[in-house]
Structures are given as structure tokens and as C-alpha cells.
Motif scaffolding. Sequence first.
Motif, PDB file in Angstrom:
ATOM      1  N   TYR A 135      19.928 -48.749 -13.268  1.00 42.62           N
ATOM      2  CA  TYR A 135      19.380 -47.241 -12.351  1.00 42.62           C
ATOM      3  C   TYR A 135      20.747 -47.126 -11.615  1.00 42.62           C
ATOM      4  O   TYR A 135      20.857 -48.128 -10.718  1.00 42.62           O
ATOM      5  N   LEU A 136      21.331 -45.648 -11.862  1.00 38.94           N
ATOM      6  CA  LEU A 136      22.050 -46.099 -10.664  1.00 38.94           C
ATOM      7  C   LEU A 136      21.479 -44.986  -9.553  1.00 38.94           C
ATOM      8  O   LEU A 136      20.341 -43.882  -9.962  1.00 38.94           O
ATOM      9  N   PRO A 137      21.458 -45.176  -8.310  1.00 39.01           N
ATOM     10  CA  PRO A 137      20.777 -44.026  -7.300  1.00 39.01           C
ATOM     11  C   PRO A 137      21.850 -43.004  -7.150  1.00 39.01           C
ATOM     12  O   PRO A 137      22.280 -42.765  -7.511  1.00 39.01           O
ATOM     13  N   LYS A 138      20.338 -41.421  -6.728  1.00 38.07           N
ATOM     14  CA  LYS A 138      20.850 -40.642  -6.867  1.00 38.07           C
ATOM     15  C   LYS A 138      21.622 -40.126  -5.501  1.00 38.07           C
ATOM     16  O   LYS A 138      21.144 -40.962  -4.258  1.00 38.07           O
ATOM     17  N   ILE A 139      22.800 -39.882  -5.351  1.00 35.89           N
ATOM     18  CA  ILE A 139      23.922 -39.789  -3.992  1.00 35.89           C
ATOM     19  C   ILE A 139      23.638 -37.488  -3.927  1.00 35.89           C
ATOM     20  O   ILE A 139      24.371 -37.326  -4.571  1.00 35.89           O
ATOM     21  N   ASN A 140      23.048 -37.751  -2.992  1.00 35.05           N
ATOM     22  CA  ASN A 140      22.766 -36.144  -2.843  1.00 35.05           C
ATOM     23  C   ASN A 140      24.551 -35.801  -2.111  1.00 35.05           C
ATOM     24  O   ASN A 140      25.078 -36.472  -0.640  1.00 35.05           O
ATOM     25  N   GLU A 141      23.865 -34.769  -1.348  1.00 37.69           N
ATOM     26  CA  GLU A 141      25.363 -33.918  -0.750  1.00 37.69           C
ATOM     27  C   GLU A 141      23.624 -33.835   0.421  1.00 37.69           C
ATOM     28  O   GLU A 141      23.192 -33.881   0.624  1.00 37.69           O
ATOM     29  N   PRO A 142      25.138 -33.838   1.799  1.00 34.59           N
ATOM     30  CA  PRO A 142      24.605 -33.831   3.073  1.00 34.59           C
ATOM     31  C   PRO A 142      24.059 -33.066   3.165  1.00 34.59           C
ATOM     32  O   PRO A 142      24.269 -32.098   3.423  1.00 34.59           O
ATOM     33  N   CYS A 143      23.133 -32.929   3.782  1.00 34.87           N
ATOM     34  CA  CYS A 143      21.997 -31.988   4.762  1.00 34.87           C
ATOM     35  C   CYS A 143      22.047 -32.632   5.900  1.00 34.87           C
ATOM     36  O   CYS A 143      21.874 -33.837   6.722  1.00 34.87           O
ATOM     37  N   THR A 144      20.877 -30.917   7.083  1.00 37.97           N
ATOM     38  CA  THR A 144      20.800 -31.694   8.162  1.00 37.97           C
ATOM     39  C   THR A 144      19.200 -32.834   8.664  1.00 37.97           C
ATOM     40  O   THR A 144      18.613 -32.887   7.047  1.00 37.97           O
ATOM     41  N   ALA A 145      19.105 -33.039   9.420  1.00 38.10           N
ATOM     42  CA  ALA A 145      17.893 -33.825   9.601  1.00 38.10           C
ATOM     43  C   ALA A 145      16.811 -32.843   9.317  1.00 38.10           C
ATOM     44  O   ALA A 145      15.795 -33.534   8.876  1.00 38.10           O
ATOM     45  N   MET A 146      17.126 -31.836   9.871  1.00 35.80           N
ATOM     46  CA  MET A 146      15.648 -30.629  10.130  1.00 35.80           C
ATOM     47  C   MET A 146      15.607 -30.463   8.558  1.00 35.80           C
ATOM     48  O   MET A 146      14.357 -30.438   8.783  1.00 35.80           O
ATOM     49  N   GLU A 147      16.252 -30.358   7.737  1.00 40.19           N
ATOM     50  CA  GLU A 147      16.164 -30.325   6.403  1.00 40.19           C
ATOM     51  C   GLU A 147      15.576 -31.065   5.564  1.00 40.19           C
ATOM     52  O   GLU A 147      14.632 -31.288   5.000  1.00 40.19           O
ATOM     53  N   ILE A 148      15.603 -32.379   5.898  1.00 40.12           N
ATOM     54  CA  ILE A 148      14.984 -33.475   5.198  1.00 40.12           C
ATOM     55  C   ILE A 148      13.834 -33.486   5.664  1.00 40.12           C
ATOM     56  O   ILE A 148      13.163 -33.639   4.715  1.00 40.12           O
ATOM     57  N   ILE A 149      13.209 -33.799   6.735  1.00 37.45           N
ATOM     58  CA  ILE A 149      11.643 -33.308   7.014  1.00 37.45           C
ATOM     59  C   ILE A 149      11.604 -32.304   6.676  1.00 37.45           C
ATOM     60  O   ILE A 149       9.963 -32.216   6.484  1.00 37.45           O
ATOM     61  N   GLU A 150      11.926 -31.448   6.671  1.00 40.52           N
ATOM     62  CA  GLU A 150      11.200 -30.159   6.480  1.00 40.52           C
ATOM     63  C   GLU A 150      10.742 -30.091   4.643  1.00 40.52           C
ATOM     64  O   GLU A 150       9.971 -29.308   4.461  1.00 40.52           O
ATOM     65  N   ASN A 151      11.836 -30.843   4.163  1.00 38.83           N
ATOM     66  CA  ASN A 151      11.592 -30.893   2.744  1.00 38.83           C
ATOM     67  C   ASN A 151      10.825 -32.247   2.219  1.00 38.83           C
ATOM     68  O   ASN A 151      10.628 -31.758   0.675  1.00 38.83           O
ATOM     69  N   SER A 152      10.791 -32.500   3.228  1.00 40.37           N
ATOM     70  CA  SER A 152      10.336 -34.089   2.253  1.00 40.37           C
ATOM     71  C   SER A 152       9.049 -33.989   1.378  1.00 40.37           C
ATOM     72  O   SER A 152       8.374 -33.780   1.582  1.00 40.37           O
ATOM     73  N   ALA A 153       9.002 -34.709   0.298  1.00 42.05           N
ATOM     74  CA  ALA A 153       8.085 -34.828  -0.643  1.00 42.05           C
ATOM     75  C   ALA A 153       7.488 -36.702  -1.362  1.00 42.05           C
ATOM     76  O   ALA A 153       6.242 -36.623  -1.880  1.00 42.05           O
ATOM     77  N   GLU A 154       8.268 -37.222  -0.124  1.00 41.51           N
ATOM     78  CA  GLU A 154       7.750 -38.515  -0.968  1.00 41.51           C
ATOM     79  C   GLU A 154       6.000 -38.943  -0.451  1.00 41.51           C
ATOM     80  O   GLU A 154       5.672 -38.674   1.306  1.00 41.51           O
ATOM     81  N   GLU A 155       5.679 -40.285  -0.982  1.00 42.31           N
ATOM     82  CA  GLU A 155       4.175 -40.684  -0.443  1.00 42.31           C
ATOM     83  C   GLU A 155       3.832 -41.139   1.389  1.00 42.31           C
ATOM     84  O   GLU A 155       3.156 -40.366   1.792  1.00 42.31           O
ATOM     85  N   GLN A 156       5.337 -42.069   1.413  1.00 42.91           N
ATOM     86  CA  GLN A 156       5.397 -41.811   3.153  1.00 42.91           C
ATOM     87  C   GLN A 156       6.398 -41.696   3.168  1.00 42.91           C
ATOM     88  O   GLN A 156       7.222 -42.188   2.809  1.00 42.91           O
ATOM     89  N   CYS A 157       6.410 -41.287   4.900  1.00 46.64           N
ATOM     90  CA  CYS A 157       7.867 -40.738   5.156  1.00 46.64           C
ATOM     91  C   CYS A 157       8.014 -41.537   6.809  1.00 46.64           C
ATOM     92  O   CYS A 157       6.833 -41.628   7.435  1.00 46.64           O
ATOM     93  N   PHE A 158       8.774 -42.618   6.957  1.00 52.62           N
ATOM     94  CA  PHE A 158       9.100 -43.007   8.309  1.00 52.62           C
ATOM     95  C   PHE A 158      10.636 -42.516   9.430  1.00 52.62           C
ATOM     96  O   PHE A 158      11.456 -42.535   8.323  1.00 52.62           O
ATOM     97  N   ILE A 159      10.085 -42.803   9.928  1.00 55.61           N
ATOM     98  CA  ILE A 159      11.335 -41.902  11.282  1.00 55.61           C
ATOM     99  C   ILE A 159      11.618 -43.052  12.085  1.00 55.61           C
ATOM    100  O   ILE A 159      10.716 -43.932  13.172  1.00 55.61           O
ATOM    101  N   MET A 160      13.010 -44.226  12.146  1.00 59.92           N
ATOM    102  CA  MET A 160      13.276 -45.166  13.168  1.00 59.92           C
ATOM    103  C   MET A 160      13.889 -44.578  14.512  1.00 59.92           C
ATOM    104  O   MET A 160      15.056 -44.323  14.047  1.00 59.92           O
ATOM    105  N   HIS A 161      13.472 -44.795  15.555  1.00 66.33           N
ATOM    106  CA  HIS A 161      14.518 -44.519  16.637  1.00 66.33           C
ATOM    107  C   HIS A 161      13.952 -45.440  17.977  1.00 66.33           C
ATOM    108  O   HIS A 161      13.452 -46.333  17.557  1.00 66.33           O
ATOM    109  N   CYS A 162      15.131 -45.077  18.765  1.00 65.91           N
ATOM    110  CA  CYS A 162      14.722 -46.268  20.157  1.00 65.91           C
ATOM    111  C   CYS A 162      14.193 -45.714  21.013  1.00 65.91           C
ATOM    112  O   CYS A 162      14.657 -45.852  22.599  1.00 65.91           O
TER     113      CYS A 162
END
Length: 233
Positions: A135-162
Motif C-alpha cells: 500500500y502506497l501512502p497518499k501524498i497530498n499537495e501542501p495546504c495551510t494548517a487552518m485548512e486541515i483543521i477546518e476539513n478534517s474528517a478523521e475519527e480522532q484528531c490530535f495537535i502536538m504543540h509546546c
Amino acid sequence: MELLVDKTFDGSLPLCEEESAHCVKVLRHRAGDEVWVTDGQGTLYKCRIDVANSKACELTVLESEVKPPFKHYLHMAVAPTKNADRFEWFVEKATELGISEITPIICEHSERQKIRVDRLERLVVAASKQSLKCYLPKINEPCTAMEIIENSAEEQCFIMHCDEGEKPHLYNALKTNCSTLLMIGPEGDFSKKEVSKALEKGFREATLGEERLRTETAALAACHMADLKNNLV
């Protein structure tokens, strides 16, 4: 076992030119040899070489099987590092661990704004061959962090920060056998606005430990934790 990866292969057409050249010129296979080919979508073919042509290697499929998908779907959204080699290293190693999807994200504190997706896709193919992944992983075109946050559809989502504060360790917080999105920021970390937006959208905070890790190290550590959590259960 040597694995050839051709996303267009279904047994009815010759190998693509790149894999034909690899098979004949690099691996030095000849007519009559048996080789293994995957389409990168889970199907593994055992084949016999009929015509060892470096531009269009002709094969006969002897048998095929569909490999089961990974137990979990892991999507890593990671800010490209200032040094492009370090991000490419992460993509290569994450592929070996069985990641499902990678999205380069541009954050408010990002130093690198551009990434060559075509180069990452070639790295993914090479890493899949080395680690015998079907299985090859899917490589997406770059997008902004805000776009990922807005459009996420996964069952669990985590953000790692300091930022300071109580956060659960990622390994303990992860649920198994479900789709997961993990976000790792740039060298300058996520902005407070990005973190706030993620939490507003239902993301959970998590930590990878007390050490402060480089972006590519943190991303690979998170990927490995998800792999361990799902495969040791």
C-alpha cells in the motif's frame, strides 16, 4: 524477495518504463525469471518475465492476492522543515512504518512554504520497495494548517504543540483501529491562533514526552507510537 511498484499494473499491460528499467538494468532480471509486483493499492502479483525489455517489460501473472489493509488509517499533517532533506527523511521512514496519508502543512510560523510533491512520491515508491509494502501512502499537495483543521474528517484528531499545560501522552490518548489525524508544527511551533482553532474544532492536545523534539523527529515518533499502539493490541 524483491518488490516492483507500478501503480498502473493489473496484469494486462507491461510494466511501466521506470519499473521495467529497474527490473532489467538494475536487478538484472531476464526472461523466465519470477518477480513480485504490487499496484500500491494492496494487490500483490507473482509474475514470470516473458520479454525482458527495459522500456516495457512483459510479464505473465502466475498468481495474485490482495493483502489486508493496515489495522488503522494514519494521516500525518506535518510542517515541512527548513532543511528539505529532513522532511524527506520523515516521509521515507513513515512509509516504512506503514503510514496511510501525508499532508505538508504551511503554518503561520513556517519557514518553508514550498515542497515538491513529485519528489516525495518517488521517495514513497522507493521506501515501499525496500520495506515490501503493498500500500502506497497518499501524498497530498501542501495546504495551510487552518485548512486541515477546518476539513478534517478523521475519527480522532490530535495537535502536538509546546505550550505549557497538562496534556496526555499521545500513546495513552490514542484509540486503536480507527482513522487518526496527527498534526506536527514547524520549528517555531503552531501559533496560538492555530492551536485555539484546532481545539475549537474538536482536536485534542497531546504530548510526545518532556523532550523538545525537532519537527521530523516528533513526526516520526508520533507515527511510531500509532503503529505500536495498533499492532501491539
